[in-house]
Write a protein that holds these residues in place. Structure first.
Motif, PDB file in Angstrom:
ATOM      1  N   VAL A   5      14.630   8.350  -1.114  1.00  0.00           N
ATOM      2  CA  VAL A   5      14.058   7.161  -1.763  1.00  0.00           C
ATOM      3  C   VAL A   5      13.761   7.370  -3.250  1.00  0.00           C
ATOM      4  N   ILE A   6      14.046   8.581  -3.762  1.00  0.00           N
ATOM      5  CA  ILE A   6      13.741   8.837  -5.174  1.00  0.00           C
ATOM      6  C   ILE A   6      15.005   8.781  -6.027  1.00  0.00           C
ATOM      7  N   LYS A  50      12.664  -5.039   6.324  1.00  0.00           N
ATOM      8  CA  LYS A  50      12.204  -6.374   5.934  1.00  0.00           C
ATOM      9  C   LYS A  50      10.682  -6.454   6.011  1.00  0.00           C
ATOM     10  N   TRP A  51      10.110  -7.408   5.278  1.00  0.00           N
ATOM     11  CA  TRP A  51       8.685  -7.735   5.347  1.00  0.00           C
ATOM     12  C   TRP A  51       7.802  -6.500   5.089  1.00  0.00           C
ATOM     13  N   ILE A  52       8.283  -5.654   4.163  1.00  0.00           N
ATOM     14  CA  ILE A  52       7.583  -4.383   3.939  1.00  0.00           C
ATOM     15  C   ILE A  52       6.191  -4.623   3.373  1.00  0.00           C
ATOM     16  N   ARG A  53       5.252  -3.803   3.837  1.00  0.00           N
ATOM     17  CA  ARG A  53       3.873  -3.879   3.337  1.00  0.00           C
ATOM     18  C   ARG A  53       3.385  -2.552   2.788  1.00  0.00           C
ATOM     19  N   GLY A  54       4.206  -1.502   2.919  1.00  0.00           N
ATOM     20  CA  GLY A  54       3.767  -0.253   2.324  1.00  0.00           C
ATOM     21  C   GLY A  54       4.606   0.935   2.743  1.00  0.00           C
ATOM     22  N   LEU A  55       4.283   2.068   2.113  1.00  0.00           N
ATOM     23  CA  LEU A  55       4.953   3.338   2.402  1.00  0.00           C
ATOM     24  C   LEU A  55       3.900   4.377   2.766  1.00  0.00           C
ATOM     25  N   ARG A  56       4.234   5.184   3.779  1.00  0.00           N
ATOM     26  CA  ARG A  56       3.334   6.263   4.178  1.00  0.00           C
ATOM     27  C   ARG A  56       4.086   7.584   4.034  1.00  0.00           C
ATOM     28  N   LEU A  59       6.893   3.091  -8.584  1.00  0.00           N
ATOM     29  CA  LEU A  59       5.656   3.184  -7.790  1.00  0.00           C
ATOM     30  C   LEU A  59       5.075   4.601  -7.880  1.00  0.00           C
ATOM     31  N   PHE A  60       5.957   5.588  -7.955  1.00  0.00           N
ATOM     32  CA  PHE A  60       5.504   6.984  -8.009  1.00  0.00           C
ATOM     33  C   PHE A  60       4.712   7.285  -9.272  1.00  0.00           C
ATOM     34  N   GLU A  61       4.921   6.481 -10.319  1.00  0.00           N
ATOM     35  CA  GLU A  61       4.154   6.716 -11.545  1.00  0.00           C
ATOM     36  C   GLU A  61       2.675   6.427 -11.333  1.00  0.00           C
ATOM     37  N   HIS A  62       2.345   5.748 -10.214  1.00  0.00           N
ATOM     38  CA  HIS A  62       0.957   5.363  -9.966  1.00  0.00           C
ATOM     39  C   HIS A  62       0.275   6.250  -8.941  1.00  0.00           C
ATOM     40  N   ILE A  63       0.980   7.256  -8.416  1.00  0.00           N
ATOM     41  CA  ILE A  63       0.361   8.085  -7.369  1.00  0.00           C
ATOM     42  C   ILE A  63       0.531   9.556  -7.694  1.00  0.00           C
ATOM     43  N   SER A 121       0.825  -1.215   0.000  1.00  0.00           N
ATOM     44  CA  SER A 121       0.000   0.000   0.000  1.00  0.00           C
ATOM     45  C   SER A 121       0.855   1.259   0.000  1.00  0.00           C
ATOM     46  N   ILE A 122       0.355   2.279  -0.634  1.00  0.00           N
ATOM     47  CA  ILE A 122       0.947   3.606  -0.491  1.00  0.00           C
ATOM     48  C   ILE A 122      -0.138   4.515   0.056  1.00  0.00           C
ATOM     49  N   GLU A 123       0.178   5.159   1.185  1.00  0.00           N
ATOM     50  CA  GLU A 123      -0.817   6.008   1.837  1.00  0.00           C
ATOM     51  C   GLU A 123      -0.184   7.301   2.323  1.00  0.00           C
ATOM     52  N   GLY A 124      -0.997   8.111   2.981  1.00  0.00           N
ATOM     53  CA  GLY A 124      -0.499   9.382   3.499  1.00  0.00           C
ATOM     54  C   GLY A 124      -0.843  10.524   2.560  1.00  0.00           C
ATOM     55  N   LEU A 125       0.152  11.399   2.319  1.00  0.00           N
ATOM     56  CA  LEU A 125      -0.075  12.620   1.556  1.00  0.00           C
ATOM     57  C   LEU A 125      -0.114  12.363   0.050  1.00  0.00           C
ATOM     58  N   ILE A 126      -1.086  11.582  -0.379  1.00  0.00           N
ATOM     59  CA  ILE A 126      -1.272  11.361  -1.808  1.00  0.00           C
ATOM     60  C   ILE A 126      -2.756  11.503  -2.113  1.00  0.00           C
TER      61      ILE A 126
END
Lengths: 203, 247
Positions: free
Chosen positions: A131-132, A169-175, A101-105, A52-57
């Motif tokens: 991270v960019i 590790k075991w990442i599930r998303g970025l906020r 991933l940024f191309e999708h948000i 998931s990508i969440e937060g300021l998007i």
């Protein structure tokens, strides 16, 4: 101060000259891939896995495992540096660049920080600018094989230019956030940024 | 002003051979800061030409001992810092250190128990600091230690642990030997498995806080095993320890 101190009788086991400029201060090269984590290794079945990508998007995004594998992936080679002093050169990974991933948000202009969140509750924080531009990946292959659970599989963040605890590790998303929020180790005495070349190990 | 976590020059006060491959170093610290049981120090060696090597070593001593710490160090074949400490360092020598470091794999007496400590090899070191801390503070928390070694000669702190066990002050110790057992051995003699975990952890009940430290394979197996016998993820703290090889 301690800066002129010499250890009596110490000469050191020197690393090869060609590798010396690739190893940050206080680090040593290991051929192994040590495993470090604060708790048990989480095991999430792939059918329940999402990213998931969440937060300021503008709109949150979520990929299933199958969908994530369809994203354009890259193979890359990186030197990694753990705050516990080991470095490993030329590690081989495959995964999805954060740039992809940024191309999708649609990112809010006030975004300054990102927190990676993971199975098991682990979090780690970084400035957005770390991270960019090809600096960070969500990797799911190591050495040509699926990433083993103890090394963070099914998928982990890889941010090789920072100490490896940032490579969650075991990442599930970025906020994405405007304000910085220290993560797990960053709240327990480790440096908020973690640049190995500046030896940003601790507070 | 002395900043927390600056390097300081410690003096070796005494050295103790614990096992054929393990020594404990008592270091006098000019800028001693009380540590928490489970924390470590960084050690830095500097050659005359400025070349440096650093490693981290767990503190073995209890926080209540003021002005000094014990670091217990396993000799690693080809180890740059451990071989120096084992083969060169003598009483009266100086050595650069900084610490204490680490904020998660720690136990303080106020946190109480029951406490389940599981060690493989030199993974006993930070757990020993917890045990000594419990003794020094008169903690009444029930503690069970399960300690896996190759042979009885490799058991670090054996005499001290046996004494604490026989004192029956709430600390119970279970040894397991994976390579070789002496005649008359009454402890376990196999790798830690779920049956062993049930026997050792079961009597402590469901509120146990577990600390697991040792080589990767042991830590992985034990942490998974503890989940299987019903402990929650947040009841299990792990730390990998010892040489980096995954043998």
């Amino acid at each position: 101060m301690a800066s002129n101190f010499i250890s009596r009788g110490f000469t050191g086991k020197r690393r090869q000259a060609e590798a010396a400029n690739r190893v940050p201060p206080g680090q040593y090269i290991t051929p192994d891939f040590p495993v470090l984590s604060a708790g048990p290794t989480p095991r999430t079945p792939l059918e329940g896995w999402t990213f998931s990508i969440e937060g300021l998007i503008r709109e949150p995004v979520k990929w299933s495992w199958e969908e994530f594998l369809q994203l354009p992936a890259q193979s890359f080679v990186a030197d990694i540096h753990c705050v516990t002093k080991w470095s490993k050169l030329d590690t081989q990974w495959r995964g999805v660049s954060i740039d992809t991933l940024f191309e999708h948000i649609d990112l809010d202009a006030n975004t300054r920080y990102v927190t990676a969140f993971c199975d098991g509750g682990y979090t780690t924080n970084m400035p957005f600018v770390d991270v960019i531009n090809g600096q960070a990946f969500v990797a799911y292959q190591y050495d040509g094989k699926p990433l083993p659970a103890e090394h963070g599989g099914p998928a982990r963040l890889v941010v090789p230019h920072l100490y490896f605890w940032k490579s969650a590790k075991w990442i599930r998303g970025l906020r994405f956030t405007e304000k910085d929020k220290p993560g797990f180790w960053e709240s327990l005495g480790y440096n908020n940024h973690g640049d190995p070349w500046k030896e940003e190990r601790y507070w | 002003m002395k900043r927390y976590l600056d390097w300081q020059i410690a003096t070796v006060k005494s050295i103790r051979q614990e096992t054929p491959k393990v020594k404990s170093f008592t270091l006098f610290l000019p800028d001693w800061v009380q540590h928490k049981a489970g924390q470590h120090y960084d050690v830095r060696l500097t050659a005359p030409d400025g070349y440096q090597a650093q490693r981290s070593y767990s503190i073995a001593s209890e926080p209540e001992r003021s002005g000094e710490i014990d670091l217990t160090v396993e000799w690693i074949e080809d180890g740059e810092v451990s071989s120096y400490m084992h083969e060169v360092l003598t009483v009266g020598d100086q050595i650069e250190v900084r610490g204490p470091i680490g904020g998660y794999f720690v136990w303080e007496a106020y946190m109480g128990g029951p406490l389940l400590l599981i060690a493989g090899g030199s993974g006993i070191v930070p757990l020993m600091s917890m045990i000594r801390h419990g003794t020094a503070t008169g903690s009444t928390a029930p503690v069970r230690l399960l300690y896996s070694s190759r042979t009885v000669e490799d058991v670090i702190y054996y005499d001290e642990l046996m004494k604490l066990h026989e004192a029956k002050n709430g600390l119970e110790i279970f040894f397991t030997l994976t390579r070789q057992t002496p005649v008359g051995w009454t402890g376990y003699s196999r790798r830690i498995d779920s049956q062993m975990l049930v026997e050792v952890a079961g009597p402590l009940g469901s509120k146990t806080q577990a600390y697991v430290c040792g080589p990767t394979l042991l830590v992985e197996a034990v942490a998974n095993g503890l989940l299987q016998i019903g402990l929650a993820q947040n009841q299990i703290r792990t730390e990998r320890f010892g040489p980096t090889s995954s043998s």
